[in-house]
Design an enzyme around this catalytic site. Structure first.
Site, PDB file in Angstrom:
ATOM      1  N   SER A  34      35.476  51.838  48.749  1.00  0.00           N
ATOM      2  CA  SER A  34      34.667  50.751  48.184  1.00  0.00           C
ATOM      3  C   SER A  34      33.631  50.232  49.162  1.00  0.00           C
ATOM      4  O   SER A  34      32.584  49.721  48.752  1.00  0.00           O
ATOM      5  CB  SER A  34      35.567  49.595  47.734  1.00  0.00           C
ATOM      6  OG  SER A  34      36.316  49.090  48.830  1.00  0.00           O
ATOM      7  N   GLY A  89      38.770  52.026  46.017  1.00  0.00           N
ATOM      8  CA  GLY A  89      40.208  52.232  45.994  1.00  0.00           C
ATOM      9  C   GLY A  89      40.663  53.527  46.628  1.00  0.00           C
ATOM     10  O   GLY A  89      41.860  53.774  46.754  1.00  0.00           O
ATOM     11  N   ASN A  99      41.813  51.724  52.857  1.00  0.00           N
ATOM     12  CA  ASN A  99      42.862  51.574  51.844  1.00  0.00           C
ATOM     13  C   ASN A  99      44.196  52.143  52.303  1.00  0.00           C
ATOM     14  O   ASN A  99      45.246  51.672  51.872  1.00  0.00           O
ATOM     15  CB  ASN A  99      42.417  52.198  50.513  1.00  0.00           C
ATOM     16  CG  ASN A  99      41.324  51.372  49.877  1.00  0.00           C
ATOM     17  OD1 ASN A  99      41.437  50.152  49.786  1.00  0.00           O
ATOM     18  ND2 ASN A  99      40.252  52.015  49.465  1.00  0.00           N
ATOM     19  N   ASP A 157      36.351  37.735  46.733  1.00  0.00           N
ATOM     20  CA  ASP A 157      37.710  38.237  46.958  1.00  0.00           C
ATOM     21  C   ASP A 157      38.157  38.101  48.413  1.00  0.00           C
ATOM     22  O   ASP A 157      39.294  38.341  48.752  1.00  0.00           O
ATOM     23  CB  ASP A 157      37.856  39.677  46.479  1.00  0.00           C
ATOM     24  CG  ASP A 157      37.032  40.687  47.275  1.00  0.00           C
ATOM     25  OD1 ASP A 157      36.410  40.332  48.302  1.00  0.00           O
ATOM     26  OD2 ASP A 157      37.008  41.864  46.865  1.00  0.00           O
ATOM     27  N   HIS A 178      36.011  42.259  50.462  1.00  0.00           N
ATOM     28  CA  HIS A 178      34.863  43.159  50.485  1.00  0.00           C
ATOM     29  C   HIS A 178      33.615  42.477  51.049  1.00  0.00           C
ATOM     30  O   HIS A 178      33.370  41.306  50.766  1.00  0.00           O
ATOM     31  CB  HIS A 178      34.571  43.684  49.075  1.00  0.00           C
ATOM     32  CG  HIS A 178      35.627  44.603  48.592  1.00  0.00           C
ATOM     33  ND1 HIS A 178      36.713  44.174  47.865  1.00  0.00           N
ATOM     34  CD2 HIS A 178      35.780  45.947  48.748  1.00  0.00           C
ATOM     35  CE1 HIS A 178      37.484  45.205  47.583  1.00  0.00           C
ATOM     36  NE2 HIS A 178      36.948  46.292  48.110  1.00  0.00           N
TER      37      HIS A 178
END
Length: 192
Positions: free
Chosen positions: A12, A49, A80, A160, A163
């Site tokens: 991402s 992801g 991740n 969030d 990010h």
């Protein structure tokens, strides 16, 4: 070199999660590169992801879809794996396979590392050792921490709080640019 073609393989952070397409890492890096290389292009092969295993699994499809062989691949996977607690040894195996395949295809690599915080103890030590060890083993340059200068800065994240926002990605692209240009120059010297 007037037309460097670069592949950005990542998660991402590469794909541009939560950002407009022009705000993604590949696009912002492309804009910076075009100041020196008028026709530079950076292919966005980021998938939100994705783990190192996901990147490894889709690498053949990514390479088959390219219209030209890249002068450089930026490999930015592992965030991740860290978030999911995947064993660093598994991540190393996957990244090793990716670097091996890119070398087989004669595509030079700039490996972009991630960083696990020290409070994770032995896991962090094992994780943080993967990127420099792989760079050394494959003889590729290492950009030690993809999010250097922006990680942990609240105003540089999306809602969030994970990010990076567009401003942060601009910082990332600016900071990695000298290493990208050095990697391109090294690839050009080896090809000559």
């Amino acid at each position: 070199m007037t037309f460097p073609h670069i592949l950005a393989l990542g998660d991402s952070l590469t794909a541009g999660y939560g950002l407009a397409p022009h705000e993604s890492f590949p696009r912002q890096l492309e804009v910076l590169l075009r100041r020196r290389y008028a026709s530079a292009s950076v292919v966005n092969a980021g998938v939100s992801g994705d783990t190192s295993a996901g990147g490894r699994a889709r690498l053949a499809r990514v390479l088959a879809a390219l219209t030209a062989r890249p002068e450089l691949a930026i490999v930015a996977l592992g965030a991740n794996d860290l978030l999911r607690g995947i064993a660093p040894e598994r991540m190393r195996e996957n990244l090793d396979a990716i670097l091996t395949e890119l070398a087989r295809c004669d595509i030079p690599v700039l490996l972009a590392g991630m960083w696990a915080p020290p409070f994770l103890g032995a896991f962090a030590e094992r994780y943080n050792g993967v990127f420099p060890a792989l760079a050394k083993a494959h003889g590729v340059p290492l950009y030690p921490f993809f999010l250097a200068g922006v990680a942990g800065v609240a105003e540089l994240t999306l809602r969030d709080r994970i990010h990076p926002n567009a401003q942060a990605i601009g910082i990332v692209a600016t900071r990695i640019l000298p290493q990208v240009e050095a990697a391109l120059a090294g690839a050009q010297r080896r090809a000559a």
